[in-house]
Motif scaffolding. Structure first.
Motif, PDB file in Angstrom:
ATOM      1  N   ALA A 336     -34.003  14.749 -56.559  1.00 34.30           N
ATOM      2  CA  ALA A 336     -33.841  13.638 -55.620  1.00 34.30           C
ATOM      3  C   ALA A 336     -34.850  12.531 -55.904  1.00 34.30           C
ATOM      4  O   ALA A 336     -34.521  11.338 -55.839  1.00 34.30           O
ATOM      5  CB  ALA A 336     -33.989  14.146 -54.189  1.00 34.30           C
ATOM      6  N   THR A 337     -36.069  12.895 -56.236  1.00 36.40           N
ATOM      7  CA  THR A 337     -37.100  11.902 -56.555  1.00 36.40           C
ATOM      8  C   THR A 337     -36.716  11.090 -57.780  1.00 36.40           C
ATOM      9  O   THR A 337     -36.883   9.859 -57.807  1.00 36.40           O
ATOM     10  CB  THR A 337     -38.454  12.592 -56.783  1.00 36.40           C
ATOM     11  N   MET A 338     -36.187  11.753 -58.799  1.00 38.57           N
ATOM     12  CA  MET A 338     -35.777  11.037 -60.008  1.00 38.57           C
ATOM     13  C   MET A 338     -34.614  10.086 -59.731  1.00 38.57           C
ATOM     14  O   MET A 338     -34.520   9.006 -60.335  1.00 38.57           O
ATOM     15  CB  MET A 338     -35.392  12.042 -61.098  1.00 38.57           C
ATOM     16  N   LEU A 365     -34.315   4.524 -67.906  1.00 38.65           N
ATOM     17  CA  LEU A 365     -33.683   4.683 -66.596  1.00 38.65           C
ATOM     18  C   LEU A 365     -32.357   5.434 -66.707  1.00 38.65           C
ATOM     19  O   LEU A 365     -32.031   6.277 -65.867  1.00 38.65           O
ATOM     20  CB  LEU A 365     -33.466   3.313 -65.953  1.00 38.65           C
ATOM     21  N   SER A 366     -31.595   5.151 -67.752  1.00 35.05           N
ATOM     22  CA  SER A 366     -30.316   5.856 -67.919  1.00 35.05           C
ATOM     23  C   SER A 366     -30.544   7.326 -68.268  1.00 35.05           C
ATOM     24  O   SER A 366     -29.843   8.208 -67.760  1.00 35.05           O
ATOM     25  CB  SER A 366     -29.470   5.165 -68.996  1.00 35.05           C
ATOM     26  N   PHE A 367     -31.531   7.603 -69.112  1.00 32.75           N
ATOM     27  CA  PHE A 367     -31.832   8.995 -69.461  1.00 32.75           C
ATOM     28  C   PHE A 367     -32.322   9.768 -68.230  1.00 32.75           C
ATOM     29  O   PHE A 367     -32.015  10.947 -68.056  1.00 32.75           O
ATOM     30  CB  PHE A 367     -32.911   9.061 -70.541  1.00 32.75           C
ATOM     31  N   LEU A 368     -33.099   9.099 -67.394  1.00 29.75           N
ATOM     32  CA  LEU A 368     -33.715   9.775 -66.253  1.00 29.75           C
ATOM     33  C   LEU A 368     -32.666  10.236 -65.236  1.00 29.75           C
ATOM     34  O   LEU A 368     -32.846  11.258 -64.571  1.00 29.75           O
ATOM     35  CB  LEU A 368     -34.739   8.853 -65.583  1.00 29.75           C
ATOM     36  N   ARG A 369     -31.561   9.523 -65.127  1.00 32.58           N
ATOM     37  CA  ARG A 369     -30.493   9.953 -64.211  1.00 32.58           C
ATOM     38  C   ARG A 369     -29.922  11.297 -64.645  1.00 32.58           C
ATOM     39  O   ARG A 369     -29.638  12.164 -63.813  1.00 32.58           O
ATOM     40  CB  ARG A 369     -29.402   8.889 -64.152  1.00 32.58           C
ATOM     41  N   VAL A 370     -29.741  11.454 -65.951  1.00 31.67           N
ATOM     42  CA  VAL A 370     -29.235  12.739 -66.451  1.00 31.67           C
ATOM     43  C   VAL A 370     -30.304  13.818 -66.305  1.00 31.67           C
ATOM     44  O   VAL A 370     -30.011  14.967 -65.943  1.00 31.67           O
ATOM     45  CB  VAL A 370     -28.791  12.613 -67.919  1.00 31.67           C
ATOM     46  N   ALA A 371     -31.566  13.449 -66.563  1.00 24.24           N
ATOM     47  CA  ALA A 371     -32.661  14.420 -66.412  1.00 24.24           C
ATOM     48  C   ALA A 371     -32.732  14.940 -64.984  1.00 24.24           C
ATOM     49  O   ALA A 371     -33.043  16.116 -64.752  1.00 24.24           O
ATOM     50  CB  ALA A 371     -33.987  13.772 -66.806  1.00 24.24           C
ATOM     51  N   ALA A 372     -32.429  14.087 -64.008  1.00 22.48           N
ATOM     52  CA  ALA A 372     -32.434  14.522 -62.612  1.00 22.48           C
ATOM     53  C   ALA A 372     -31.391  15.607 -62.385  1.00 22.48           C
ATOM     54  O   ALA A 372     -31.635  16.593 -61.682  1.00 22.48           O
ATOM     55  CB  ALA A 372     -32.154  13.329 -61.699  1.00 22.48           C
ATOM     56  N   GLY A 424     -27.953   7.576 -77.245  1.00 19.33           N
ATOM     57  CA  GLY A 424     -28.992   8.465 -76.728  1.00 19.33           C
ATOM     58  C   GLY A 424     -28.634   9.122 -75.411  1.00 19.33           C
ATOM     59  O   GLY A 424     -28.985  10.281 -75.165  1.00 19.33           O
ATOM     60  N   LEU A 425     -27.900   8.417 -74.559  1.00 19.76           N
ATOM     61  CA  LEU A 425     -27.479   9.005 -73.286  1.00 19.76           C
ATOM     62  C   LEU A 425     -26.583  10.216 -73.520  1.00 19.76           C
ATOM     63  O   LEU A 425     -26.654  11.208 -72.785  1.00 19.76           O
ATOM     64  CB  LEU A 425     -26.742   7.958 -72.449  1.00 19.76           C
ATOM     65  N   GLY A 426     -25.765  10.155 -74.565  1.00 13.97           N
ATOM     66  CA  GLY A 426     -24.912  11.296 -74.906  1.00 13.97           C
ATOM     67  C   GLY A 426     -25.716  12.528 -75.270  1.00 13.97           C
ATOM     68  O   GLY A 426     -25.340  13.664 -74.922  1.00 13.97           O
ATOM     69  N   LEU A 431     -27.813  17.995 -73.580  1.00 14.08           N
ATOM     70  CA  LEU A 431     -28.907  18.869 -73.143  1.00 14.08           C
ATOM     71  C   LEU A 431     -28.598  19.495 -71.784  1.00 14.08           C
ATOM     72  O   LEU A 431     -28.821  20.694 -71.561  1.00 14.08           O
ATOM     73  CB  LEU A 431     -30.211  18.079 -73.063  1.00 14.08           C
ATOM     74  N   ALA A 432     -28.071  18.684 -70.876  1.00 13.37           N
ATOM     75  CA  ALA A 432     -27.748  19.194 -69.538  1.00 13.37           C
ATOM     76  C   ALA A 432     -26.645  20.241 -69.591  1.00 13.37           C
ATOM     77  O   ALA A 432     -26.702  21.263 -68.891  1.00 13.37           O
ATOM     78  CB  ALA A 432     -27.335  18.030 -68.632  1.00 13.37           C
ATOM     79  N   VAL A 433     -25.643  20.017 -70.423  1.00  9.26           N
ATOM     80  CA  VAL A 433     -24.543  20.979 -70.560  1.00  9.26           C
ATOM     81  C   VAL A 433     -25.058  22.311 -71.102  1.00  9.26           C
ATOM     82  O   VAL A 433     -24.699  23.392 -70.620  1.00  9.26           O
ATOM     83  CB  VAL A 433     -23.443  20.401 -71.468  1.00  9.26           C
ATOM     84  N   GLY A 434     -25.927  22.258 -72.103  1.00 10.18           N
ATOM     85  CA  GLY A 434     -26.490  23.485 -72.670  1.00 10.18           C
ATOM     86  C   GLY A 434     -27.303  24.261 -71.653  1.00 10.18           C
ATOM     87  O   GLY A 434     -27.196  25.490 -71.558  1.00 10.18           O
TER      88      GLY A 434
END
Length: 455
Positions: A336-338, A365-372, A424-426, A431-434
């Motif tokens: 939620a913070t991210m 910023l775009s990478f951080l949404r996926v990291a969240a 890079g977003l891909g 990473l998230a899928v794995g």
């Protein structure tokens, strides 16, 4: 019902009591790396990119070794949980973990010395590869003291001596910041060594942490009785084999995950310097956040290990599910913070208002949404993998990690990076899928072990 509630309350309190010093230490160590990257970013974006590349060569090797020697924690915990305990067994396991740390570090130093050539051979820009090599020439000497520290820390945690771990890490954090400032920029009377100085500062900081724990092991009566550092430095076959059997699959599991992230950094370097710099920023934010579930998982391996040594299946189950529930509660807040304050997080590492940084900031910023999003599944897999280590189960989790990270996550990430406009977003989506795939498989493994009674 009252008995169940009391047992749950006691387990929650015990998990928090054990985990908070480990979490604090993990956060502090992650902040040390963040400090390195932050000060390299102050020097120049190219320095940040070079440090990120060098660090991503260092980390897979380091974390594989940490996984191997870290097997000492659940093994030592099972010795303590056994009827009447086994202090002598704890001492043997701890000492062999120290010996194994040195045996693992020696050949890896050769690889680290040749970082520049390795990066150039895989196509990284020559100037960037050369600077990354300079950084590694300072950082590589952190490997042996860091592994010795982690081995010692594992024994401290198993016998509930966690306060010195926090003291060592906190002192080292302050020292690391000063050493980076002095050695990178030539302040406080030190020479200006640039990226090499940052790596050297980390090596000195890791050595300081080890020396603090060695000193405490001498003055604390219970630790002194274990004889961690006053035994003869020679292999003891049974103890060494126990660590090796459990630890190598753990190390391979950790390396499978971290090497995917390291590989992502290398691919980001091929996509472009802005993508690599943005990746370096977001991976530091995600890494700091991950230190809490990692610490909770490490505490879970000890709590589960104690119950496993006592042959109490109910206590094993309670310890595991309690740690997982606490972890999921934390990662929900972290995600939620991210989502809600991404710009504030990125601004810690780079000026978000400078026009020259606009591309890096937008990508971060775009990478951080996926990291969240992947914080949720990353926290779950960290807890589950450590729960399984507590019952000395590491081979199937290793296979699941290899499958999830490399057969699922990596292909998805590469396909989205190079066959779609996501770039890079891909990679971050892959990473998230794995991570999600690994978490699901580990959950099924834990449930299967639980249904069979763990033993």
């Amino acid at each position: 019902m009252k008995a169940r509630r009391a047992a749950l309350r006691d387990e929650i309190l015990a998990t928090f009591a054990l985990s908070w010093p480990i979490v604090a230490t993990n956060v502090v160590q992650s902040l040390m790396t963040a400090t390195d990257m932050m000060m390299l970013a102050w020097r120049s974006p190219d320095s940040l990119a070079a440090g990120s590349l060098g660090f991503n060569i260092f980390m897979p090797f380091f974390l594989f070794c940490v996984g191997v020697v870290g097997a000492a924690a659940p093994i030592a915990a099972s010795h303590i949980g056994a009827e009447r305990g086994d202090a002598a067994g704890v001492g043997r396991i701890g000492h062999q973990a120290l010996l194994l740390s040195l045996l693992l570090a020696a050949p890896i130093e050769i690889v680290f010395w040749n970082t520049a050539g390795i990066l150039a051979a895989i196509g990284e820009p020559p100037d960037l590869a050369r600077e990354a090599g300079h950084y590694m020439h300072g950082l590589q000497w952190a490997l042996a003291p860091a592994l010795l520290y982690f081995s010692t820390r594992s024994v401290f945690a198993a016998i509930d001596r966690t306060a010195p771990i926090v003291v060592a890490a906190t002192l080292a954090l302050g020292f690391n910041a000063l050493a980076n400032y002095a050695l990178i920029f030539g302040r406080l009377g030190a020479p200006a060594l640039g990226v090499f100085g940052s790596g050297l500062a980390t090596s000195l900081s890791q050595s300081l942490m080890l020396l603090i724990l060695v000193g405490y092991s001498i003055v604390d009566p219970r630790l002194r009785a274990l004889g961690l550092f006053d035994r003869r430095w020679r292999p003891e076959r049974a103890a060494l084999a126990a660590i090796w059997r459990l630890g190598v699959p753990i190390g391979a599991t950790i390396a499978a995950e971290i090497s995917v992230f390291a590989g992502a950094a290398l691919v980001m370097g091929l996509i472009g310097p802005a993508s690599l710099a943005a990746h370096a920023i977001v991976i530091q934010i995600a890494s700091i956040a991950f230190m809490v579930p990692l610490g909770l998982g490490q505490a879970a391996s000890v709590r589960v290990g104690h119950a496993f040594g006592a042959r109490d299946a109910g206590a094993v189950s309670l310890a595991g599910w309690t740690a997982l529930a606490i972890t999921l509660g934390y990662v929900a807040l972290s995600a939620a913070t991210m989502f809600l304050a991404p710009l504030a997080l990125v601004s810690i590492f780079i000026s978000v208002e400078a026009p020259a940084n606009a591309e890096v900031v937008a990508l971060a910023l775009s990478f951080l949404r996926v990291a969240a999003i992947f914080q949720l599944v990353d926290g779950a897999q960290a807890a589950l993998s450590n729960m399984l280590r507590g019952v000395h189960d590491s081979r199937w989790p290793m296979a699941m990690a290899l499958l999830g990270y490399w057969a699922i996550g990596a292909p998805v990430g590469l396909a989205l990076a190079f066959l779609t406009p996501l770039r890079g977003l891909g990679l971050w989506i892959g990473l998230a899928v794995g991570l999600a795939a690994v978490a699901a498989m580990l959950l099924l493994r834990w449930r299967g072990k639980e249904q069979r009674g763990f033993f």
